[in-house]
Design an enzyme around this catalytic site. Structure first.
Site, PDB file in Angstrom:
ATOM      1  N   ARG A   1      98.627  60.429  66.849  1.00 36.19           N
ATOM      2  CA  ARG A   1      99.491  59.275  66.711  1.00 36.19           C
ATOM      3  C   ARG A   1      98.655  58.053  66.388  1.00 36.19           C
ATOM      4  O   ARG A   1      97.571  57.876  66.927  1.00 36.19           O
ATOM      5  CB  ARG A   1     100.223  59.054  68.039  1.00 36.19           C
ATOM      6  N   HIS A   2      99.161  57.190  65.485  1.00 43.67           N
ATOM      7  CA  HIS A   2      98.487  55.926  65.232  1.00 43.67           C
ATOM      8  C   HIS A   2      98.601  55.066  66.480  1.00 43.67           C
ATOM      9  O   HIS A   2      99.651  55.004  67.096  1.00 43.67           O
ATOM     10  CB  HIS A   2      99.147  55.218  64.042  1.00 43.67           C
ATOM     11  N   PRO A   3      97.526  54.389  66.884  1.00 42.52           N
ATOM     12  CA  PRO A   3      97.597  53.676  68.164  1.00 42.52           C
ATOM     13  C   PRO A   3      98.568  52.489  68.168  1.00 42.52           C
ATOM     14  O   PRO A   3      99.106  52.163  69.221  1.00 42.52           O
ATOM     15  CB  PRO A   3      96.152  53.220  68.400  1.00 42.52           C
ATOM     16  N   THR A   4      98.829  51.849  67.030  1.00 42.85           N
ATOM     17  CA  THR A   4      99.628  50.622  67.053  1.00 42.85           C
ATOM     18  C   THR A   4     100.784  50.615  66.058  1.00 42.85           C
ATOM     19  O   THR A   4     101.403  49.569  65.861  1.00 42.85           O
ATOM     20  CB  THR A   4      98.732  49.388  66.786  1.00 42.85           C
TER      21      THR A   4
ATOM     22  N   PHE B   1     104.156  57.068  63.306  1.00 42.93           N
ATOM     23  CA  PHE B   1     103.017  57.261  62.419  1.00 42.93           C
ATOM     24  C   PHE B   1     102.211  58.363  63.087  1.00 42.93           C
ATOM     25  O   PHE B   1     101.324  58.103  63.901  1.00 42.93           O
ATOM     26  CB  PHE B   1     102.222  55.962  62.340  1.00 42.93           C
TER      27      PHE B   1
END
Lengths: 387, 387
Positions: A227-230, A234
């Protein structure tokens, strides 16, 4: 037009991965790389599985296009050959522990005093300076110590190693850059330089995001799985027969995603309307998305999402990668020439596409141990004028 | 002595990560990099958190030492400035989608016809050729499609993204290599080249191990967590307060490891005597090792294992990395100069240590948007003779 490094001679004393990765890049750019191996066994990776007809696929992938001579640098006869090779060399590469070359009489200071144009490239676990300069390291040791394992893996889970050997490979790439930069500098000054690459340094250099966050906040980031952190959503999501990447970088893409999946109410729900809100509940959103995506195959969702203008992609294993039409169209899978009776190994192509650099789908084979000894000796006997 | 790229002028039209990563490397090697940003917002990463005094730490870490001018390449006045900059430039870098530069009138063919010495570097998701040349990509899309996610993560678990943005970073590194190689070639031919880097190609290029295995056996490797796929024990193990890497590369090291942990019977047990046997039961062996290692802290085991001659290391988070004495001794953590009133961001140092390349612990700051406009215009008015 000549390749960028045409005419350059590289004496390659490196073995295993970081150093040979660099010298393969120099081959692709046109250099003549003479691999100098220990008599009897040669490069350790000649014994790494898997094998085809007794030859290591791993060694082949990392050493194609080089020539090989076996030299014992502690024996007088072989040292004489090495001395003659040095007279012809532009670059020497080594990945011994610091101090080994000095004990052989071929340390940078000695060589630079005798051969001021020679460029000297070294790659080691921790570099040639600092309190731990002499220590050995493995890929996993620098991945762990350099921080990349602390940001790779599932949230709350144990640290995970990056599957590719980036501890070695990235260091090898920096060595290549250093050698190219030293060649440019020599064009101006006439003098060679020492390039000293540390595998641990190289790990730090590729983590701009973690460094910026930690430097500004004091809080180191942790792993976030796929997962994209921010940004949310995503990540990878499960389809019926595998995983699909969905990368909704802004609210407009998110709205298109929801329309494509039949989740039309979500963009109006305050719990999901903004990226900030979505980042509060990535797991709930994942469940909503996977309730839909699990009903059909990856191919279906790639087509639907591409049509909707949502950035997407498949999670491919290496067998799929080696058949990927875009990758094949870029000559990124090359076959080693079989030289009559040898196995046709595959290797990665050259990712540096240059308008005047020929870029085919075959490469010369990797050398058998010491196979070029006589040819190299004959070459040393030829007139060196003009170089 | 002058830095390798001293005197070279780079026009940098890139934004976000892969391109700016490359141009920062060129700054470290001595080039003058002029960052050309869109008026108003500039590089997207100026808006990426975290911020100090309203400035992005992420932008700062990736753009230190560059100058900035805001130009609208569709406006006549700004195009005139860009034309004058082109007359002074050695290198142009861009990471638009393929076709954007052509529509602006600055495609490679146009520029090369007018400015034959100019080097043109492009980095894009899938490259400028092939069936998917026009498509956008994100880091995670190429990590997934290029195969590295399929070998990263726990055995049997979901695919895991590499925590560092290697989809972008490795592509940026190959762009740097291509630019350096093109500069060397120009030194011979007098002509510039186009360098065309694909983020997807770059992912393939760093996976020599997976490619060799898949090419020779047809079977793609899967993820193995933090464990080496073919050597045991070679993984991370739990200590009381964290994880420790134990890398027993051969039977002699395994015997020393067992003696150090008090597992003296294991080397004589046929279930554990050889690497082949140990690879049959890595989980059982992990439990035997962790029964011991969980009783003491990481520091204790590092000291014990180093004393015993067993390769080891800690799993550090980025806060620990930024305090690591070996890393600090190599100037790998640099502070951006504060320019009077600006925050002191940190960034990675230059991992390319060269004997004639100065290597300090501070760097100039990243530019504010358009801050160098007047200075650049004044420089364009100076006599260009001598270049």
């Amino acid at each position: 037009m000549a390749k960028p490094l045409a005419g350059l001679v590289v004496l390659d004393l490196t073995h295993v991965l970081a150093g040979p990765f660099c010298s393969t890049q120099l081959v692709d750019l046109g250099a003549r790389v003479i691999k100098i191996e220990r008599p009897g066994l040669g490069d350790d990776t000649r014994a790494f599985p898997p094998f085809l007809d007794g030859e290591s696929a791993y060694f082949a992938a990392l050493n194609h296009g080089k020539s090989s001579i076996a030299l014992n640098l502690k024996a007088a006869d072989d040292r004489e050959i090495f001395e003659r090779l040095l007279q012809r060399a532009d670059v020497v590469l080594e990945n011994y522990r610091p101090g080994v070359m000095e004990r052989l009489g071929y340390g940078w200071d000695d060589l630079h005093a005798r051969l001021p144009r020679l460029i000297y490239g070294a790659v080691s676990g921790f570099g040639h300076t600092g309190p731990e300069a002499g220590k050995p390291a493995y890929d996993m040791v620098v991945q762990a110590r350099g921080g990349v394992m602390s940001i790779t893996g599932e949230t709350g889970g144990p640290p995970v190693r990056v599957g590719a050997s980036i501890g070695d490979v990235v260091a090898g790439m920096y060595l290549t850059q250093g050698i190219l930069a030293a060649l440019i500098a020599r064009g101006q000054s006439g003098l060679g330089q020492k390039v000293d690459i540390s595998m641990l340094d190289a790990q730090l250099a590729i983590q701009e995001h973690a460094i910026a966050i930690t430097g500004a906040t004091g809080v180191p980031p942790g792993p976030t799985g796929a997962r994209h952190p921010t940004i949310t959503p995503f990540a990878t999501y499960r389809a019926r027969d595998g995983f699909v990447v969905i990368a909704a970088g802004n609210d407009a893409i998110f709205a298109r995603l929801c329309a494509a999946l039949g989740l039309d109410h979500l963009p109006d729900d305050p719990d999901y309307a903004t990226n900030t809100a979505r980042c509060q509940r990535p797991d709930l959103l994942k469940r909503l998305i996977e309730t839909i995506t699990l009903t059909r195959d990856v191919d279906h969702w790639i087509a639907v999402l591409e049509h909707a203008g949502v950035p997407t992609g498949r999670v491919q294993n290496m067998a799929q990668v080696l058949r990927d039409p875009q990758i094949l169209s870029r000559n990124m899978v090359v076959t080693l020439q079989t030289d009559g009776d040898r196995p046709a190994f595959v290797a990665a192509g050259n990712p540096i596409k240059m308008s005047d650099l020929p870029d085919g789908t075959t490469r010369p084979p990797a050398p058998r141990l010491d196979q070029d000894r006589q040819q190299i000796l004959d070459w040393l006997d030829t007139d060196a004028t003009g170089r």
